[in-house]
Design an enzyme around this catalytic site. Structure first.
Site, mmCIF file in Angstrom:
data_model
loop_
_atom_site.group_PDB
_atom_site.id
_atom_site.type_symbol
_atom_site.label_atom_id
_atom_site.label_comp_id
_atom_site.label_asym_id
_atom_site.label_seq_id
_atom_site.Cartn_x
_atom_site.Cartn_y
_atom_site.Cartn_z
ATOM 1 N N TYR A 65 -22.012 -36.652 14.596
ATOM 2 C CA TYR A 65 -20.707 -36.084 14.938
ATOM 3 C C TYR A 65 -20.446 -34.714 14.306
ATOM 4 O O TYR A 65 -19.484 -34.050 14.623
ATOM 5 C CB TYR A 65 -19.577 -37.064 14.584
ATOM 6 C CG TYR A 65 -19.451 -37.381 13.115
ATOM 7 C CD1 TYR A 65 -18.681 -36.583 12.273
ATOM 8 C CD2 TYR A 65 -20.119 -38.477 12.571
ATOM 9 C CE1 TYR A 65 -18.580 -36.870 10.925
ATOM 10 C CE2 TYR A 65 -20.026 -38.755 11.226
ATOM 11 C CZ TYR A 65 -19.249 -37.953 10.391
ATOM 12 O OH TYR A 65 -19.170 -38.240 9.058
ATOM 13 N N GLY A 93 -37.588 -25.480 4.298
ATOM 14 C CA GLY A 93 -38.302 -24.309 4.776
ATOM 15 C C GLY A 93 -39.619 -24.713 5.426
ATOM 16 O O GLY A 93 -40.275 -25.642 4.980
#
Ligand code: PLP
Length: 490
Positions: A337, A357
């Site tokens: 949500y 990363g």
């Protein structure tokens, strides 16, 4: 660009000037081309002692800038001798690999761009090319469309993430509550499975008892009936079976677990099946090898490493799963949500593993697949298999030499067993032969242990390996055996 248009920081605060970069880049590109073409006079297995490299270098960092020429010179004279040459044709240890030229060029550009593919907008092409390149590879190795791929550094990470997804599926409460108080999870893998499975199970908090090793048959394949019995036993003892790891191409002998039977059992038991095809997976490109993989397409997840046998520089491991929603719920911290409109319609690669990363690894894989094409990849893998079969033929025909397991791919596991030698003498002899061959500097082979006995592994997977080179390794083995055993094989 007109003079005066360039907006650069003062030279003392900026990067290496581009004319200097170009000069060094040209010199290094020539060096790499020579390295690929001519190799090096240095031994394949670095002949240095522990500490040699380190003690040749200053212990303190430079206080002042250094000329790049001096840095490069130190690399050539002090660092290079300590390199074991994985990217040369004489490399036959572990699993032989290739960082091919198109892959090396991909690495160059990826590091020049230095993008971080954590979410789509952090570099749209890095996300989309990863989706595309893994989908191309999926098609090349004949997996159904249901599989989605992500690129990780290594198979060890991929297997860890697959088993985290399996835990998410089998023990959904553990996501919130952890494992304490719940049933003890259990993962199954054969005695020949890679140690990365042990590490994944430990990392996930299952404890070492969370991995049950299933015995193997005479060809080092998982005994499926023993797997079935183990699951029944464990359920009765209160364990929570979570996943089966099937290995296609084991680390020691490249044996193939019976993946169809394993999937049948796991389907009945509702267990996640993860396939470790780190080494062998790319061979499924060859239609004559595809039957060996038959049944893997029903598994929940599969790992294969382009950096092993798909000519892509280390690191590049692809994790496929047909249940990417489960993998995502294991690692995504963003509840559905809270997803933005963009994140709903794009992939956030950070949601498929531990790392936020991520390097732009798909670029080199995409370069490699385009440059060689399906036919070129298949032809090269086929050639490695041909050379392995040729080598195995020599070994089988020689007196006293034996082969451990069927040669499905590019790896041959063999040893010399002279008449009358006891087990300890056979082990010592084979290790001595290996050390002699490696000391020549012409080739690097490695060893494994099967049922307590030492075997030698000859792996063929480098694009610079030739038939002459392979015959030469066999000659070196025979010469060494003659000297050490006085055995006159053949
Ligand atoms: C090489 C290999 C691994 C480990 O791969 P990494 O990418 O180094 O983690 C795991 N399983 C199998 C079968 C392998 O051949």
């Amino acid at each position: 660009m007109r003079e005066g248009d360039r907006d650069l920081p003062p030279a003392s605060l900026g990067d290496m000037p581009s004319d200097e970069f170009l000069r060094h880049a040209e010199e290094m590109a020539r060096w790499v081309a020579d390295y690929f073409e001519e190799g090096t006079r240095l031994p394949v297995l670095a002949q240095v002692r522990p500490g040699d490299v380190r003690s040749a270098l200053p212990t303190r960092p430079p206080a002042e800038p250094e000329a790049f020429d001096a840095i490069w010179e130190d690399f050539l004279t002090l660092v290079l001798p300590g390199i074991t040459h994985w990217n040369q044709g004489g490399f036959h240890a572990y699993y032989a690999v290739t960082g091919s030229a198109p892959g090396v060029l991909g690495e160059l550009i990826a590091s020049a761009l230095n993008v971080n593919a954590m979410v789509w907008r952090s570099s749209p092409a890095a996300t989309e090319l990863e989706e595309l390149a893994t989908d191309w590879l999926r098609q090349l190795i004949g997996l159904p469309e249901a599989y989605e791929g992500v690129i990780n550094d290594t198979a060890s990470s991929s297997t860890l993430y697959a088993l985290a997804a399996a835990r998410e599926a089998a023990l959904p409460d553990a996501h919130r509550k952890g494992l304490a108080g719940g049933p003890r999870p259990r993962v199954y893998a054969s005695e020949q499975a890679h140690s990365s499975v042990d590490k994944a199970v430990l990392t996930l908090g299952f404890g070492s008892e969370g991995l049950r090793k299933i015995p193997t048959d005479a060809e080092y394949r998982m005994d499926a009936e023993a797997l079935r019995r183990a699951i029944v036993e464990d359920r009765a003892a209160g364990y929570a079976p979570v996943a089966v790891v099937a290995t296609l191409g084991t680390t020691s002998t490249s044996s193939m677990d019976p993946i169809s039977e394993i999937n049948d059992i796991a389907e009945r038991e509702k267990l996640w099946v993860h396939v470790d095809a780190a080494y062998s997976g790319p061979a499924a490109v060859c239609e004559e090898k595809a039957p060996l993989f038959s049944g893997w397409e029903r598994s929940d997840s599969i790992v294969t490493n382009p950096h092993k046998w798909l000519f892509t520089p280390i690191d590049c491991s692809v994790l496929y799963t047909r249940r990417s929603d489960v993998l995502r719920s294991a690692f995504s911290l963003t509840p559905e949500y809270l997803q933005s409109s963009e994140s709903a319609s794009t992939t956030s690669l950070m949601d498929y593993g531990v790392s936020l990363g991520r390097r732009f690894r798909s670029l080199k894989l995409w370069f490699v697949m385009r440059y060689f094409g399906r036919s070129g990849i298949a032809a090269r893998i086929r050639e490695h298999c041909r050379l392995a079969t040729l080598f195995a033929g020599e070994v089988s025909a020689a007196d006293g030499w034996e082969i451990a397991a069927p040669v499905h791919f590019g790896t041959v596991v063999c040893r010399l067993v002279p008449d009358g030698a006891n087990a300890g003498e056979v082990d010592a002899l084979n290790l001595a032969i290996m050390d002699e061959v490696n000391a020549t500097g012409e080739a690097f082979i490695s060893q494994t242990v099967l049922e307590g006995a030492v075997w030698l592994r000859m792996s063929i997977g480098n694009l610079r390996t030739t038939e002459r080179g392979v015959r030469r390794v066999w000659k070196l083995l025979l010469d060494s055996a003659d000297r050490l055993a006085g055995a006159a094989p053949r």
